[in-house]
Design an enzyme around this catalytic site. Structure first.
Site, short mmCIF file in Angstrom:
data_model
loop_
_atom_site.label_atom_id
_atom_site.label_comp_id
_atom_site.label_asym_id
_atom_site.label_seq_id
_atom_site.Cartn_x
_atom_site.Cartn_y
_atom_site.Cartn_z
N ASP A 4 44.70 39.83 47.25
CA ASP A 4 44.77 38.41 46.90
C ASP A 4 45.54 37.63 47.97
O ASP A 4 46.61 38.05 48.41
CB ASP A 4 45.46 38.24 45.56
CG ASP A 4 44.80 39.05 44.44
OD1 ASP A 4 44.27 40.13 44.73
OD2 ASP A 4 44.85 38.60 43.29
N HIS B 127 45.69 33.80 47.82
CA HIS B 127 46.23 32.63 47.13
C HIS B 127 46.72 31.52 48.06
O HIS B 127 47.87 31.10 48.02
CB HIS B 127 47.36 33.05 46.19
CG HIS B 127 46.85 33.62 44.89
ND1 HIS B 127 46.05 32.90 44.03
CD2 HIS B 127 47.04 34.84 44.30
CE1 HIS B 127 45.76 33.64 42.97
NE2 HIS B 127 46.32 34.83 43.12
N ASP C 10 40.60 35.92 44.63
CA ASP C 10 41.80 35.10 44.46
C ASP C 10 42.30 34.55 45.79
O ASP C 10 43.45 34.77 46.20
CB ASP C 10 42.90 35.86 43.73
CG ASP C 10 42.75 35.77 42.21
OD1 ASP C 10 41.68 35.29 41.76
OD2 ASP C 10 43.68 36.15 41.49
N ASN D 129 39.33 35.84 39.39
CA ASN D 129 39.45 34.94 38.24
C ASN D 129 39.85 33.53 38.64
O ASN D 129 39.47 32.56 37.97
CB ASN D 129 40.45 35.51 37.22
CG ASN D 129 41.85 35.67 37.77
OD1 ASN D 129 42.06 36.36 38.77
ND2 ASN D 129 42.82 35.06 37.12
N HIS D 130 40.58 33.37 39.73
CA HIS D 130 40.98 32.02 40.13
C HIS D 130 39.83 31.24 40.75
O HIS D 130 39.82 30.01 40.70
CB HIS D 130 42.20 32.08 41.05
CG HIS D 130 43.47 32.34 40.30
ND1 HIS D 130 44.27 31.32 39.83
CD2 HIS D 130 44.05 33.51 39.91
CE1 HIS D 130 45.31 31.85 39.18
NE2 HIS D 130 45.20 33.17 39.22
N HIS E 229 37.52 42.42 41.52
CA HIS E 229 38.84 41.81 41.44
C HIS E 229 39.71 42.45 40.37
O HIS E 229 40.83 42.89 40.65
CB HIS E 229 38.72 40.32 41.18
CG HIS E 229 40.04 39.61 41.17
ND1 HIS E 229 40.83 39.51 42.30
CD2 HIS E 229 40.74 39.01 40.16
CE1 HIS E 229 41.94 38.86 42.00
NE2 HIS E 229 41.92 38.55 40.71
N HIS F 210 36.44 57.27 35.58
CA HIS F 210 35.56 58.23 36.24
C HIS F 210 34.14 58.20 35.69
O HIS F 210 33.18 58.45 36.42
CB HIS F 210 36.18 59.63 36.19
CG HIS F 210 37.32 59.78 37.13
ND1 HIS F 210 38.62 59.49 36.79
CD2 HIS F 210 37.36 60.14 38.44
CE1 HIS F 210 39.41 59.69 37.84
NE2 HIS F 210 38.67 60.08 38.85
#
EC number: 3.1.-.-
Length: 389
Positions: A64, A66, A102, A137-138, A242, A314
């Site tokens: 990530d 950001h 992200d 998710n962002h 993610h 697995h």
């Protein structure tokens, strides 16, 4: 029941036409007897890319980012794919770079980072390499219109970028590729013209929110750019996403999930038949971009819980023909690490100044082996490598 069903699944060839990325004439593979062979091309299946065959390529995974352009550059230089001369040139030769989502929120250079990755992808392809991204998710939150975690200066970048687009007569591709080279000057010009009272200027802030909405709403220019990337990617026998891939995601269909997320992002919502936000991928604690099942500290789990997670992981890997999964989403205080027999790699180290402001670390993959590359704690230009099987 889910595991029984998963064990009956086979990783079927994707239905989408293939795209070939030809290696440059200088891309050669040294054999054990000293001879050199030309690398085979990278083959991409799916739209957005879902299955990638990259024979004999070095793969590097970055977590990530950001909105922190400085840390993004540090991570890419640590990975050996970005020049250190300030020119933002690809130096990774035929390396395949995967960023696991992200990029948006918590920082002020989001579009610049996206532009940098697009520019590097163009350069990488000319050298037999490639750059891939998966949305986190962002990214999906912003396309949905959830701006709760947006840095105030990121709204300013959106305003600047919309104004900048006018200079390119709405030539999106050219403008987007060049923003990484122009954004610093726009940022400096904005800072020099700001006053103390600008932070309280409601009209200015509203303008930034509108600019962000125009760019990131479904069908917006930046949302369409994000739609070029899926939420799940398999490169050779390594899986990237993610949050985490689970059995019910595989049963639903990996290509189907990617296609539905991409279609939602690039489709305007002002029509009755506009596609809905794909819940299985983007909403809920067990969705692809939100799951933290594989990222919890095993020291916090009971033995039976560890066994359950290990089986889920697995079974999922077996169903998609993967050796291991690489995820971001949950900052790892101990740095990049693996669990469950190294079936899961966690590469989010919270490097952004808007998160933990930690030192960048990246994961390097060669064949079936992976290792962590991190900067020396005392001297940034010295590298430390931790090897794993």
């Amino acid at each position: 029941m889910a595991s029984l069903y998963l064990n009956s699944l086979l990783p079927l060839p994707p239905s989408h036409p293939q795209k070939l990325l030809e290696p440059s004439s200088s891309s050669l593979l040294s054999t054990s007897n000293g001879n050199e062979l030309a690398l085979k091309p990278i083959v991409i299946n799916g739209d957005p890319p879902t299955f990638v065959s990259a024979p004999a390529r070095r793969i590097v995974a970055v977590g990530d980012l950001h909105g922190d352009l400085g840390k993004a550059r540090d991570a890419l230089q640590l990975a050996g794919v970005l020049s250190s001369d300030g020119r933002d040139q690809w130096v990774g030769q035929d390396t395949v770079l995967v960023q696991v989502g992200d990029i948006l929120d918590r920082g002020d250079d989001e579009i610049a980072i996206l532009s940098l990755l697009r520019s590097l992808d163009d350069q990488a392809k000319a050298n037999g390499g490639a750059v891939f991204q998966v949305n986190g998710n962002h990214e999906t939150m912003n396309v949905e219109g959830d701006f709760r975690y947006v840095d105030a200066r990121a709204f300013d970048e959106c305003t600047d970028f919309l104004d900048y687009l006018e200079d390119y007569a709405q030539d999106w591709d050219k403008a987007f590729r060049n923003w990484i080279f122009e954004s610093r000057q726009w940022k400096e010009d904005r800072r020099s013209s700001q006053t103390y009272w600008d932070q309280w200027n409601v009209v200015k802030r509203q303008k930034g929110v509108i600019a962000r909405s125009v760019l990131l709403r479904p069908g917006g220019r930046l949302a369409c750019e994000l739609s070029r990337h899926g939420v799940i990617l398999r490169v050779n026998n390594w899986l990237f996403c993610h949050g985490g891939l689970l059995p019910h995601h595989v049963a639903y269909g990996i290509e189907r999930i990617n296609r539905e997320v991409s279609t939602w992002m690039r489709s305007p919502t002002n029509y009755e038949d506009s596609p809905q936000m794909p819940f299985i991928a983007t909403r809920g604690y067990d969705s692809v971009v939100w799951s933290r099942l594989y990222s919890r500290e095993t020291s916090e789990l009971e033995d039976y819980q560890i066994e359950q997670v290990n089986k889920i992981l697995h079974d999922t890997l077996e169903a998609v023909g993967a050796k291991a999964m690489v995820v971001g989403h949950t900052p790892q205080l101990s740095g990049v690490n693996c669990e469950y027999g190294c079936g899961i790699w966690r590469v989010d180290v919270g490097m952004s100044s808007g998160v933990l402001d930690s030192r960048p670390e990246v994961l390097e993959i060669r064949g079936d082996k992976a290792r962590v590359i991190r900067s020396n704690r005392d001297r940034l230009h010295e590298l430390q490598v931790a090897d794993y099987i």
